[in-house]
Design an enzyme around this catalytic site. Structure first.
Site, PDB file in Angstrom:
ATOM      1  N   LYS A 260       1.393  -0.739 -11.254  1.00  8.10           N
ATOM      2  CA  LYS A 260       1.553  -0.395  -9.833  1.00  8.10           C
ATOM      3  C   LYS A 260       2.664  -1.264  -9.266  1.00  8.10           C
ATOM      4  CE  LYS A 260      -1.100   0.249  -5.586  1.00  8.10           C
ATOM      5  NZ  LYS A 260      -0.073  -0.074  -4.612  1.00  8.10           N
ATOM      6  N   ARG A 426      -7.059  11.285  -0.581  1.00 12.88           N
ATOM      7  CA  ARG A 426      -7.396  10.041  -1.252  1.00 12.88           C
ATOM      8  C   ARG A 426      -8.565  10.344  -2.171  1.00 12.88           C
ATOM      9  NH1 ARG A 426      -5.388   5.085  -0.178  1.00 12.88           N
ATOM     10  NH2 ARG A 426      -4.514   5.625   1.831  1.00 12.88           N
TER      11      ARG A 426
HETATM   12  P1  ATP Z   1      -1.148   0.044  -1.129  1.00 10.20           P
HETATM   13  O1  ATP Z   1      -1.069  -0.817   0.088  1.00 10.20           O
HETATM   14  O2  ATP Z   1      -2.123  -0.452  -2.134  1.00 10.20           O
HETATM   15  O3  ATP Z   1       0.173   0.462  -1.701  1.00 10.20           O
HETATM   16  P2  ATP Z   1      -1.253   2.539   0.045  1.00 10.20           P
HETATM   17  O4  ATP Z   1      -2.221   2.992   1.071  1.00 10.20           O
HETATM   18  O5  ATP Z   1       0.145   2.263   0.464  1.00 10.20           O
HETATM   19  O6  ATP Z   1      -1.865   1.323  -0.650  1.00 10.20           O
HETATM   20  P3  ATP Z   1      -2.247   4.077  -2.095  1.00 10.20           P
HETATM   21  O7  ATP Z   1      -2.139   5.527  -2.239  1.00 10.20           O
HETATM   22  O8  ATP Z   1      -3.568   3.565  -1.728  1.00 10.20           O
HETATM   23  O9  ATP Z   1      -1.142   3.629  -1.093  1.00 10.20           O
HETATM   24  O10 ATP Z   1      -1.767   3.352  -3.419  1.00 10.20           O
HETATM   25  C1  ATP Z   1      -0.888   4.046  -4.220  1.00 10.20           C
HETATM   26  C2  ATP Z   1       0.554   3.690  -3.899  1.00 10.20           C
HETATM   27  O11 ATP Z   1       1.046   2.863  -4.915  1.00 10.20           O
HETATM   28  C3  ATP Z   1       1.407   4.922  -3.983  1.00 10.20           C
HETATM   29  O12 ATP Z   1       1.549   5.509  -2.722  1.00 10.20           O
HETATM   30  C4  ATP Z   1       2.723   4.447  -4.534  1.00 10.20           C
HETATM   31  O13 ATP Z   1       3.632   4.208  -3.479  1.00 10.20           O
HETATM   32  C5  ATP Z   1       2.415   3.142  -5.185  1.00 10.20           C
HETATM   33  N1  ATP Z   1       2.608   3.141  -6.649  1.00 10.20           N
HETATM   34  C6  ATP Z   1       3.218   2.168  -7.351  1.00 10.20           C
HETATM   35  N2  ATP Z   1       3.225   2.423  -8.659  1.00 10.20           N
HETATM   36  C7  ATP Z   1       2.600   3.605  -8.839  1.00 10.20           C
HETATM   37  C8  ATP Z   1       2.280   4.387  -9.989  1.00 10.20           C
HETATM   38  N3  ATP Z   1       2.602   4.011 -11.224  1.00 10.20           N
HETATM   39  N4  ATP Z   1       1.601   5.537  -9.780  1.00 10.20           N
HETATM   40  C9  ATP Z   1       1.245   5.915  -8.530  1.00 10.20           C
HETATM   41  N5  ATP Z   1       1.528   5.217  -7.413  1.00 10.20           N
HETATM   42  C10 ATP Z   1       2.204   4.063  -7.554  1.00 10.20           C
END
Ligand code: ATP
Length: 563
Positions: A260, A426
């Site tokens: 991530k 989500r």
């Molecule tokens: P966070 O603050 O943890 O990033 P968030 O609310 O912004 O949370 P989430 O959907 O909860 O977003 O977490 C997934 C996010 O992580 C995605 O929106 C993307 O931008 C990021 N990301 C980074 N690496 C990856 C990956 N390998 N696959 C999917 N998403 C990824």
């Protein structure tokens, strides 16, 4: 084409007033359904107004009117002074209410003007939004914009003015969520049925006006709404899990495990070779990222596709990752793009494909991934697939997690290989696992010489906490592999002079190197002298600034406070 029914704007504002008077979602749905079913040919416009914006959300348009400007507009429309309006605004706490009162005080003009129709209102608001959109490249004629809106407001009766004013500053606040509009469409056109199909159509189009038109035509039309190139959809979001085990429970085994990255989510559309980059908020940032465009041009072998990616910024000096905070500068910047591109270079890391000549988001992830791999030619410095691994082994996941963290990334994502892509949801088709626990500062008390290529490095590290009662260090766990080569080297150099005993590959060291350790939980354990074991401990960094490790007492406290 002549319209059969003209819905007057007053009908809409009356319904809005009704909506505002109830908190009950079911009641709101009924009010909206009634409004929608009586809207005839004007349905699309009425639905848009109910969303609070006179254009579909995928267009990401804006009227660009601040509250302060709206005061000016109300003043122009009502003939009252800006001071007076501001006073009423402060009193009422709402500019819509202020507009209502001001317009109330002005009767003469309105009697002469015609009734406002929904069509006319939407048309005129869209005209202003277009002026605003042009303004990105040239200065908007503010005066023209204001007089256009003042003119509209001056034709409104008091209740109409309240809602018009709120729409103008994008603050309608009717307590109507997307789900309520969906349910109201279902009630108005399908006796409360087919909500899933309507939701799907909305997920794919991000356009309630298009969806409502289809609802009028029938279920087949709703079902035929598909993902389209150059029209961004909401990204699929991740659920959060606290442990690897929880991750597997959510996404199944085996899972795809990715790093991530702390970058920027970008949906990249390639339409007949033409490339557009959209943010997670559906903003078009193509102009700000010419380097992303060229990376896609060079490394993606498809003229018609939609990629889901993370754009990651790095330091041009040493190639290390930079956090999103810094990268976000590039999103806002509209000038000197070339310079910023050199200061904050980026790489594109695709992780999903949702369109390839045709929408493919209903295919299982493993298939979409294969499709993606087929069209990507990876390049060392630019575009590269995300680091990933298909596995059902928690140890391997943990190793990836360690590696991801030690390279400065945020953690890992775990993904369901059989799942479709659900825009905007989500859902548990992908989960994120980031360090959540308070970290511990622990001493390295022992280590093991590695084997093979790294046989002159100290690999596996034994960590310990300080037992105040007898002034000794007690072991609490072994730290996993998955550190970078540099980190191994650095650790070996630090530990070598501290070795006190050597037994085969195992060494004992003086507890002088303190490391900050992340872990998933503390368990009771007979294996280690402390009586506890850290589950999946991994090193975050050296604590050069510290000489003492956390105490056994602290660990006992943390253990007792764990849920
Ligand atoms: P966070 O603050 O943890 O990033 P968030 O609310 O912004 O949370 P989430 O959907 O909860 O977003 O977490 C997934 C996010 O992580 C995605 O929106 C993307 O931008 C990021 N990301 C980074 N690496 C990856 C990956 N390998 N696959 C999917 N998403 C990824």
């Amino acid at each position: 084409m002549n319209k059969i029914i003209y819905v007057e704007f007053s009908e809409v504002s009356d319904s809005f007033e009704e909506l505002e008077s109830t908190q009950k979602t079911l009641e709101k749905t009924r009010i909206l359904a009634e409004l929608f079913s009586g809207s005839g040919e004007d349905l699309q416009e009425v639905v848009l107004l109910s969303t609070g914006q006179p254009f579909p959300s995928w267009k990401n348009m804006d009227l660009g009117v601040s509250s302060k400007t709206l005061v000016k507009i109300i003043s122009r429309a009502s003939g009252r002074s800006e001071d007076e309006i501001t006073r009423v605004w402060k009193n009422e706490g709402d500019l819509g209410d202020a507009a209502e009162q001001m317009v109330d005080n002005k009767t003469q003009q309105r009697l002469m003007s015609k009734e406002l129709t929904v069509e006319n209102v939407v048309e005129r608001l869209q005209k202003v939004a277009k002026m605003e959109a042009k303004g990105l490249s040239q200065s908007v004629d503010q005066d023209k914009k204001q007089s256009e809106l003042a003119d509209l407001l001056s034709s409104a009766d008091p209740v109409e003015a309240r809602y018009l004013a709120r729409i103008i500053i994008n603050n309608l606040r009717l307590g109507v969520a997307e789900g309520t509009i969906r349910d109201a469409l279902s009630e108005a056109f399908f006796d409360g049925e087919n909500t899933q199909e309507i939701q799907r159509a909305y997920d794919f189009s991000n356009d309630f006006s298009e969806v409502s038109k289809a609802c009028r035509q029938g279920l087949d039309a709703v079902k035929s709404i598909e993902l389209q190139l150059n029209r961004p959809v909401n990204s699929m979001l991740a659920k959060k899990v606290n442990t690897i085990e929880e991750g597997f429970e959510e996404v199944g085994r085996p899972a795809s495990v990715d790093y991530k990255y702390d970058g920027m989510r970008a949906q990249i559309h390639v339409n007949d070779g033409d490339i557009k980059v959209f943010t997670r908020r559906l903003e078009d940032v193509t102009k700000q990222f010419p380097d992303v465009v060229s990376q896609v041009e060079e490394n993606i072998d498809s003229d018609n596709c939609i990629l889901d990616t993370e754009i990651v910024g790095y330091d041009p000096e040493d190639g290390s990752m930079i956090p999103f905070q810094k990268l976000s500068k590039r999103i806002k910047r509209k000038y000197e793009i070339q310079k910023l591109k050199e200061q904050i270079p980026v790489t594109v890391r695709p992780f999903d494909l949702i369109y390839l000549e045709t929408p493919i988001l209903e295919r299982p992830y493993s298939e979409r991934w294969d499709n993606l791999r087929d069209i990507v030619s990876e390049s060392e410095d630019d575009l590269k697939l995300v680091d990933h691994k298909k596995t059902e082994n928690p140890e391997q996941v943990q190793e990836m997690q360690q590696r991801s963290l030690s390279q400065g990334h945020e953690g890992i994502m775990m993904k369901n290989l059989d799942a479709e892509y659900k825009p905007g949801n989500r859902v548990g088709y992908m989960v994120k696992l980031k360090p959540v626990m308070e970290t511990l500062d622990l001493a390295i008390v022992g280590a093991k010489w590695s084997e093979g290529r790294r046989s002159d490095w100290l690999g596996r590290l034994f960590i310990g906490c300080y037992d105040e009662e007898n002034g000794t260090y007690q072991e609490i766990g072994k730290m996993a592999t998955g550190l970078t080569d540099e980190q191994f080297q650095e650790i070996t150099e630090k530990l070598k002079p501290l070795i006190t005993e050597e037994d085969g590959r195992k060494v004992e060291v003086r507890p002088e190197v303190i490391v900050e350790v992340e872990y998933e939980e503390i368990q009771e354990s007979p294996t280690y002298s402390s009586g506890y074991a850290l589950r999946f401990p991994r090193m975050k960094r050296f604590r050069e600034d510290k000489e003492e490790a956390d105490t056994l007492e602290r660990i006992t406290d943390l253990y007792n406070n764990q849920k």
